[in-house]
Design a protein around this motif. Structure first.
Motif, PDB file in Angstrom:
ATOM      1  N   ALA A 152       0.917  -1.109  -0.119  1.00 29.71           N
ATOM      2  CA  ALA A 152       0.081   0.218  -0.001  1.00 29.71           C
ATOM      3  C   ALA A 152       0.753   1.125   0.117  1.00 29.71           C
ATOM      4  O   ALA A 152       1.429   1.529   0.717  1.00 29.71           O
ATOM      5  CB  ALA A 152      -0.971   0.154   1.160  1.00 29.71           C
ATOM      6  N   VAL A 153       0.703   1.997  -1.043  1.00 29.94           N
ATOM      7  CA  VAL A 153       1.476   3.475  -1.258  1.00 29.94           C
ATOM      8  C   VAL A 153       0.262   4.516  -1.585  1.00 29.94           C
ATOM      9  O   VAL A 153      -0.765   4.094  -1.689  1.00 29.94           O
ATOM     10  CB  VAL A 153       2.502   3.405  -2.270  1.00 29.94           C
ATOM     11  CG1 VAL A 153       3.618   2.242  -1.832  1.00 29.94           C
ATOM     12  CG2 VAL A 153       1.940   2.933  -3.465  1.00 29.94           C
ATOM     13  N   GLU A 154       0.699   5.794  -1.377  1.00 28.54           N
ATOM     14  CA  GLU A 154       0.145   6.780  -1.676  1.00 28.54           C
ATOM     15  C   GLU A 154      -0.344   6.493  -3.313  1.00 28.54           C
ATOM     16  O   GLU A 154       0.285   6.388  -4.401  1.00 28.54           O
ATOM     17  CB  GLU A 154       0.784   8.092  -1.728  1.00 28.54           C
ATOM     18  CG  GLU A 154      -0.032   9.304  -1.762  1.00 28.54           C
ATOM     19  CD  GLU A 154      -0.951   9.717  -0.561  1.00 28.54           C
ATOM     20  OE1 GLU A 154      -2.248   9.985  -0.754  1.00 28.54           O
ATOM     21  OE2 GLU A 154      -0.659   9.151   0.431  1.00 28.54           O
ATOM     22  N   GLY A 155      -1.727   6.379  -3.625  1.00 30.22           N
ATOM     23  CA  GLY A 155      -2.328   6.282  -4.905  1.00 30.22           C
ATOM     24  C   GLY A 155      -2.687   4.915  -5.362  1.00 30.22           C
ATOM     25  O   GLY A 155      -3.330   4.731  -6.293  1.00 30.22           O
ATOM     26  N   GLY A 174     -11.324   4.723  -7.195  1.00 29.27           N
ATOM     27  CA  GLY A 174     -12.186   5.760  -7.425  1.00 29.27           C
ATOM     28  C   GLY A 174     -11.832   7.040  -7.903  1.00 29.27           C
ATOM     29  O   GLY A 174     -12.683   7.838  -8.313  1.00 29.27           O
ATOM     30  N   GLU A 175     -10.640   7.458  -7.396  1.00 29.27           N
ATOM     31  CA  GLU A 175      -9.944   8.730  -7.340  1.00 29.27           C
ATOM     32  C   GLU A 175      -8.730   8.694  -8.251  1.00 29.27           C
ATOM     33  O   GLU A 175      -8.553   9.219  -9.482  1.00 29.27           O
ATOM     34  CB  GLU A 175      -9.476   9.456  -5.999  1.00 29.27           C
ATOM     35  CG  GLU A 175     -11.204   9.530  -5.077  1.00 29.27           C
ATOM     36  CD  GLU A 175     -10.783  10.260  -4.018  1.00 29.27           C
ATOM     37  OE1 GLU A 175      -9.534  10.873  -3.719  1.00 29.27           O
ATOM     38  OE2 GLU A 175     -11.623  10.212  -3.209  1.00 29.27           O
ATOM     39  N   ASN A 176      -7.854   8.092  -8.004  1.00 32.22           N
ATOM     40  CA  ASN A 176      -6.284   8.113  -8.384  1.00 32.22           C
ATOM     41  C   ASN A 176      -6.271   7.788 -10.006  1.00 32.22           C
ATOM     42  O   ASN A 176      -5.951   8.296 -10.937  1.00 32.22           O
ATOM     43  CB  ASN A 176      -5.305   7.679  -7.554  1.00 32.22           C
ATOM     44  CG  ASN A 176      -5.110   8.248  -6.286  1.00 32.22           C
ATOM     45  OD1 ASN A 176      -5.974   7.804  -5.386  1.00 32.22           O
ATOM     46  ND2 ASN A 176      -4.321   9.061  -6.059  1.00 32.22           N
ATOM     47  N   PHE A 177      -6.757   6.490 -10.021  1.00 32.32           N
ATOM     48  CA  PHE A 177      -6.850   5.713 -11.329  1.00 32.32           C
ATOM     49  C   PHE A 177      -7.941   6.173 -12.225  1.00 32.32           C
ATOM     50  O   PHE A 177      -8.080   5.967 -13.567  1.00 32.32           O
ATOM     51  CB  PHE A 177      -6.834   4.288 -11.164  1.00 32.32           C
ATOM     52  CG  PHE A 177      -5.471   3.848 -10.808  1.00 32.32           C
ATOM     53  CD1 PHE A 177      -4.499   3.151 -11.803  1.00 32.32           C
ATOM     54  CD2 PHE A 177      -5.431   3.431  -9.551  1.00 32.32           C
ATOM     55  CE1 PHE A 177      -3.541   2.817 -11.524  1.00 32.32           C
ATOM     56  CE2 PHE A 177      -4.105   2.879  -8.997  1.00 32.32           C
ATOM     57  CZ  PHE A 177      -3.156   2.871 -10.082  1.00 32.32           C
ATOM     58  N   HIS A 178      -9.048   6.862 -11.566  1.00 32.04           N
ATOM     59  CA  HIS A 178     -10.278   7.298 -12.454  1.00 32.04           C
ATOM     60  C   HIS A 178     -10.176   8.207 -13.581  1.00 32.04           C
ATOM     61  O   HIS A 178      -9.669   9.177 -13.320  1.00 32.04           O
ATOM     62  CB  HIS A 178     -11.316   7.464 -11.744  1.00 32.04           C
ATOM     63  CG  HIS A 178     -12.711   7.556 -12.332  1.00 32.04           C
ATOM     64  ND1 HIS A 178     -13.267   8.539 -12.418  1.00 32.04           N
ATOM     65  CD2 HIS A 178     -13.517   6.237 -12.613  1.00 32.04           C
ATOM     66  CE1 HIS A 178     -14.532   8.279 -13.383  1.00 32.04           C
ATOM     67  NE2 HIS A 178     -14.687   7.116 -13.351  1.00 32.04           N
ATOM     68  N   PRO A 232       4.152   7.110  -9.892  1.00 28.36           N
ATOM     69  CA  PRO A 232       4.444   6.530  -8.563  1.00 28.36           C
ATOM     70  C   PRO A 232       3.881   7.231  -7.292  1.00 28.36           C
ATOM     71  O   PRO A 232       3.416   6.697  -6.235  1.00 28.36           O
ATOM     72  CB  PRO A 232       5.939   6.532  -8.438  1.00 28.36           C
ATOM     73  CG  PRO A 232       6.455   6.472  -9.794  1.00 28.36           C
ATOM     74  CD  PRO A 232       5.502   7.317 -10.731  1.00 28.36           C
ATOM     75  N   ASP A 233       3.681   8.576  -7.417  1.00 28.66           N
ATOM     76  CA  ASP A 233       3.117   9.367  -6.388  1.00 28.66           C
ATOM     77  C   ASP A 233       1.738   9.272  -6.439  1.00 28.66           C
ATOM     78  O   ASP A 233       1.039   9.735  -5.463  1.00 28.66           O
ATOM     79  CB  ASP A 233       3.733  11.008  -6.199  1.00 28.66           C
ATOM     80  CG  ASP A 233       3.387  11.579  -7.719  1.00 28.66           C
ATOM     81  OD1 ASP A 233       2.629  10.949  -8.540  1.00 28.66           O
ATOM     82  OD2 ASP A 233       3.920  12.605  -7.939  1.00 28.66           O
ATOM     83  N   GLY A 234       1.212   8.793  -7.464  1.00 27.81           N
ATOM     84  CA  GLY A 234      -0.406   8.436  -7.591  1.00 27.81           C
ATOM     85  C   GLY A 234      -0.945   9.868  -8.052  1.00 27.81           C
ATOM     86  O   GLY A 234      -2.161   9.811  -8.026  1.00 27.81           O
TER      87      GLY A 234
END
Length: 409
Positions: free
Chosen positions: A30-33, A84-88, A101-103
């Motif tokens: 688990a990392v940011e993003g 729902g947020e970073n990848f969307h 990498p920082d999302g």
């Protein structure tokens, strides 16, 4: 027949302990993003975050929570938020294939059926955990697939699109369809929408009762947009991680379990073909793949005559062999399947399980030493965790639903 661990020549305690060990390895991803790609020591590599890994690891964390492991609900909600947020893609809908990498920004703009299937799977499992945002994520993921990927005329899924959905890849692939089957079975179990199970059934029927049966039970992997097989596709890239040339041994084994699970989910005499087909798939994969070069282990691929092409041993192939043996024993009661399960589990413990640094080696050289020709590090724990849970669960419903239905101690 329950598929209990003692019938599969290994103890419930041993399997449970390995599942626990894999879940502990999972926490660090688990990392940011989202969830990152883990290296051999379980540290996140400095590389773009992949949608397929974040989807898979969200699902794995849901399994951890449903097993009663502390801290995993928070990891599930972390994954749901990332999806729902970073990848969307808020402009065009759907999910980017990769982000930085920082999302913070997209780096892979394609909209891929393979990766989107893991969004459906993650959301389905997260909903059973009552994770925040899971309901909306699942609804969105199913709507996106229905609108863009599902080809009702073909009874199969399309492969990939540009970010704005205007340009479609001139390729169809069995890998994306296989994981769509898994996603549809899981989502159908969670939502009660039988349409999803029947769509899974259409994919399985065309792939196995059609393409595989017509090709000596070696499944064609690559197709034109009109679903004409391209048997020579990627001959110059035979060890590709997602689209290798030739017959992929692990997919024959993975489709074995999925065929039986789909047949059990839908039922009826129209599925009488499924069990003998699943046996034929597994027997072909074992004959072609196990110790094909004189060393124990399943090779990655063969040509269309069954001759070895890529002789590396991928960890996920053994996990799917375990799943195939478990499912076939569950359905047929044939004593050879638990014997093979025990043989392959012994091989995995001796060669693939990394007892020192955690998780499983992703790839081995033909002599069963760690290698990195196709895969580096230990990207995720999805295949191995599921394999360790299978003997404790029924054939249906799917993983998360089966765990959620178990009485809590």
């Amino acid at each position: 027949m329950t598929g209990a661990p003692d019938r599969l020549l290994c103890s419930a305690e041993e399997l449970a302990a390995e599942a626990d060990r894999l879940l502990e390895f999972t926490r660090a991803s688990a990392v940011e993003g989202g969830f990152g790609w883990l290296d051999n020591d379980g540290a996140v590599e400095e590389r773009d975050l992949q949608l397929w890994i974040t989807g898979r690891m969200t699902h794995v964390c849901a399994l951890g929570h449903l097993l009663g492991k502390p801290g995993f609900l928070e990891l599930v909600e972390h994954g749901v938020e990332a999806l729902g947020e970073n990848f969307h893609d808020d402009e065009f809908g759907g999910w980017y294939a990769a982000i930085s990498p920082d999302g913070e920004r997209p780096t892979g703009f394609a909209k891929e059926a393979y990766a989107h299937s893991f969004v459906i799977l993650a959301a389905s499992s997260a909903q059973l955990c009552q994770a925040r945002g899971a309901d909306d994520l699942l609804s969105d993921a199913l709507a996106v697939h229905d609108h863009h990927f599902w080809d009702d005329a073909a009874g199969m899924t399309r492969e990939s699109f540009s970010a704005n959905w205007r340009s479609e890849e001139a390729y169809r692939g069995i890998n994306a369809n296989m994981h769509t089957v898994e996603a549809f079975l899981a989502a159908g179990d969670v939502t009660g929408d039988e349409r999803l199970h029947h769509r899974a059934g259409r994919i399985v029927t065309r792939t196995i009762d059609g393409f595989a049966r017509g090709n000596g039970w070696r499944i064609p992997e690559h197709f034109t947009p009109d679903w004409e097989p391209m048997l020579e596709h990627n001959r110059d890239d035979p060890a590709h991680p997602f689209r290798p040339y030739g017959s992929t041994i692990g997919h024959g084994l993975e489709w074995t379990r999925l065929t039986l699970a789909t047949a059990a989910s839908i039922g009826g005499p129209e599925w009488d073909w499924a069990t003998p087909a699943a046996v034929a798939l597994a027997e072909r994969a074992i004959a072609d793949g196990w110790a094909a070069d004189g060393h124990d282990g399943f090779i990655y691929t063969t040509d269309w005559s069954g001759a070895p092409v890529t002789r590396a041993r991928m960890h996920w192939v053994v996990t799917e062999a375990l799943g195939a043996a478990w499912a076939l024993h569950h359905v047929t009661g044939d004593a050879r399947w638990p014997e093979l399960f025990g043989q392959w589990w012994d091989y995995a413990k001796a060669n693939l399980v990394d007892h020192e640094r955690g998780s499983w080696h992703a790839e081995l050289a033909p002599g069963n030493t760690p290698a990195a020709g196709t895969w580096s590090g230990k990207p995720d724990t999805y295949h191995a965790v599921q394999a360790m849970l299978l003997p404790r669960l029924p054939l249906t419903p799917s993983f998360a639903s089966a765990l959620a239905a178990r009485p809590r101690s």
